[in-house]
Design a protein around this motif. Structure first.
Motif, PDB file in Angstrom:
ATOM      1  N   VAL A 106       1.433  -6.016  -1.677  1.00  0.00           N
ATOM      2  CA  VAL A 106       0.579  -6.745  -0.735  1.00  0.00           C
ATOM      3  C   VAL A 106      -0.867  -6.724  -1.217  1.00  0.00           C
ATOM      4  O   VAL A 106      -1.553  -7.755  -1.207  1.00  0.00           O
ATOM      5  CB  VAL A 106       0.706  -6.147   0.690  1.00  0.00           C
ATOM      6  N   ALA A 107      -1.344  -5.562  -1.673  1.00  0.00           N
ATOM      7  CA  ALA A 107      -2.724  -5.448  -2.155  1.00  0.00           C
ATOM      8  C   ALA A 107      -2.970  -6.363  -3.350  1.00  0.00           C
ATOM      9  O   ALA A 107      -4.004  -7.036  -3.421  1.00  0.00           O
ATOM     10  CB  ALA A 107      -3.036  -4.000  -2.526  1.00  0.00           C
ATOM     11  N   GLU A 108      -2.023  -6.404  -4.276  1.00  0.00           N
ATOM     12  CA  GLU A 108      -2.189  -7.262  -5.457  1.00  0.00           C
ATOM     13  C   GLU A 108      -2.177  -8.744  -5.072  1.00  0.00           C
ATOM     14  O   GLU A 108      -2.958  -9.527  -5.606  1.00  0.00           O
ATOM     15  CB  GLU A 108      -1.117  -6.941  -6.493  1.00  0.00           C
ATOM     16  N   ALA A 109      -1.319  -9.116  -4.138  1.00  0.00           N
ATOM     17  CA  ALA A 109      -1.277 -10.511  -3.687  1.00  0.00           C
ATOM     18  C   ALA A 109      -2.584 -10.882  -2.979  1.00  0.00           C
ATOM     19  O   ALA A 109      -3.142 -11.955  -3.219  1.00  0.00           O
ATOM     20  CB  ALA A 109      -0.081 -10.734  -2.763  1.00  0.00           C
ATOM     21  N   ALA A 110      -3.082  -9.990  -2.136  1.00  0.00           N
ATOM     22  CA  ALA A 110      -4.349 -10.242  -1.443  1.00  0.00           C
ATOM     23  C   ALA A 110      -5.493 -10.335  -2.443  1.00  0.00           C
ATOM     24  O   ALA A 110      -6.386 -11.175  -2.306  1.00  0.00           O
ATOM     25  CB  ALA A 110      -4.624  -9.147  -0.416  1.00  0.00           C
ATOM     26  N   ALA A 111      -5.461  -9.496  -3.462  1.00  0.00           N
ATOM     27  CA  ALA A 111      -6.515  -9.491  -4.482  1.00  0.00           C
ATOM     28  C   ALA A 111      -6.500 -10.764  -5.327  1.00  0.00           C
ATOM     29  O   ALA A 111      -7.508 -11.126  -5.917  1.00  0.00           O
ATOM     30  CB  ALA A 111      -6.370  -8.262  -5.381  1.00  0.00           C
TER      31      ALA A 111
ATOM     32  N   LYS B 111      -0.690 -14.941   5.688  1.00  0.00           N
ATOM     33  CA  LYS B 111       0.450 -15.811   5.993  1.00  0.00           C
ATOM     34  C   LYS B 111       1.257 -16.100   4.726  1.00  0.00           C
ATOM     35  O   LYS B 111       2.492 -16.060   4.743  1.00  0.00           O
ATOM     36  CB  LYS B 111      -0.043 -17.116   6.618  1.00  0.00           C
ATOM     37  N   GLU B 112       0.582 -16.391   3.623  1.00  0.00           N
ATOM     38  CA  GLU B 112       1.279 -16.661   2.360  1.00  0.00           C
ATOM     39  C   GLU B 112       2.027 -15.420   1.868  1.00  0.00           C
ATOM     40  O   GLU B 112       3.173 -15.518   1.412  1.00  0.00           O
ATOM     41  CB  GLU B 112       0.280 -17.123   1.294  1.00  0.00           C
ATOM     42  N   ILE B 113       1.370 -14.272   1.959  1.00  0.00           N
ATOM     43  CA  ILE B 113       1.995 -13.021   1.521  1.00  0.00           C
ATOM     44  C   ILE B 113       3.243 -12.753   2.355  1.00  0.00           C
ATOM     45  O   ILE B 113       4.312 -12.412   1.817  1.00  0.00           O
ATOM     46  CB  ILE B 113       1.012 -11.836   1.625  1.00  0.00           C
ATOM     47  N   ALA B 114       3.135 -12.921   3.669  1.00  0.00           N
ATOM     48  CA  ALA B 114       4.269 -12.686   4.566  1.00  0.00           C
ATOM     49  C   ALA B 114       5.438 -13.600   4.223  1.00  0.00           C
ATOM     50  O   ALA B 114       6.585 -13.145   4.138  1.00  0.00           O
ATOM     51  CB  ALA B 114       3.831 -12.905   6.019  1.00  0.00           C
TER      52      ALA B 114
ATOM     53  N   THR C 201       6.533  -9.972   8.257  1.00  0.00           N
ATOM     54  CA  THR C 201       5.640 -10.595   9.230  1.00  0.00           C
ATOM     55  C   THR C 201       4.180 -10.421   8.804  1.00  0.00           C
ATOM     56  O   THR C 201       3.857  -9.528   8.007  1.00  0.00           O
ATOM     57  CB  THR C 201       5.814  -9.978  10.629  1.00  0.00           C
ATOM     58  N   GLU C 202       3.316 -11.266   9.355  1.00  0.00           N
ATOM     59  CA  GLU C 202       1.879 -11.127   9.084  1.00  0.00           C
ATOM     60  C   GLU C 202       1.371  -9.780   9.588  1.00  0.00           C
ATOM     61  O   GLU C 202       0.486  -9.185   8.984  1.00  0.00           O
ATOM     62  CB  GLU C 202       1.087 -12.257   9.749  1.00  0.00           C
TER      63      GLU C 202
END
Length: 115
Positions: A53-58, A64-67, A73-74
């Motif tokens: 999740v951290a890498e995707a957010a970074a 929403k996209e990560i979820a 879920t978000e």
């Protein structure tokens, strides 16, 4: 609009710099492209899901996209990000992105300011 203005004012009151979501996303995507091979040792303290999740957010992905991609879920994304922020000692997505992409040395991150 009033909610955004309150957010901008709150950030400015605390000495921060408010950056709009589109610009923030472009900045993080640029960092991710620039540093595709960096492996930050501090990330080893995260669970596998927190790290994903951290890498995707970074990379600039929204919650929403990560979820959607991870099939969670978000709310779960937010929980993983909160845990990652706490473990890594970062305040927000920008600091997380700098750390994950090897731009900022994790040994010199400022401590969180107590509320």
């Amino acid at each position: 609009l009033p909610a955004v203005l309150r957010q901008v004012a709150g950030v400015a009151e605390h000495g921060g710099l408010w950056v709009g979501p589109q610009l923030m996303r472009r900045l993080m995507q640029g960092l991710a492209v620039r540093n595709t091979e960096v492996a930050e040792p501090a990330l080893d303290m995260l669970s596998q899901r927190e790290r994903q999740v951290a890498e995707a957010a970074a990379r600039g992905s929204t919650n929403k996209e990560i979820a959607r991609v991870m099939g969670i879920t978000e709310r779960t994304v937010k929980a993983h990000l909160s845990a990652a922020y706490e473990k890594l000692g970062v305040r927000d997505r920008m600091q997380l992105s700098l750390l994950v992409n090897g731009v900022e040395d994790s040994t010199h991150l400022p401590l969180k300011i107590p509320a």
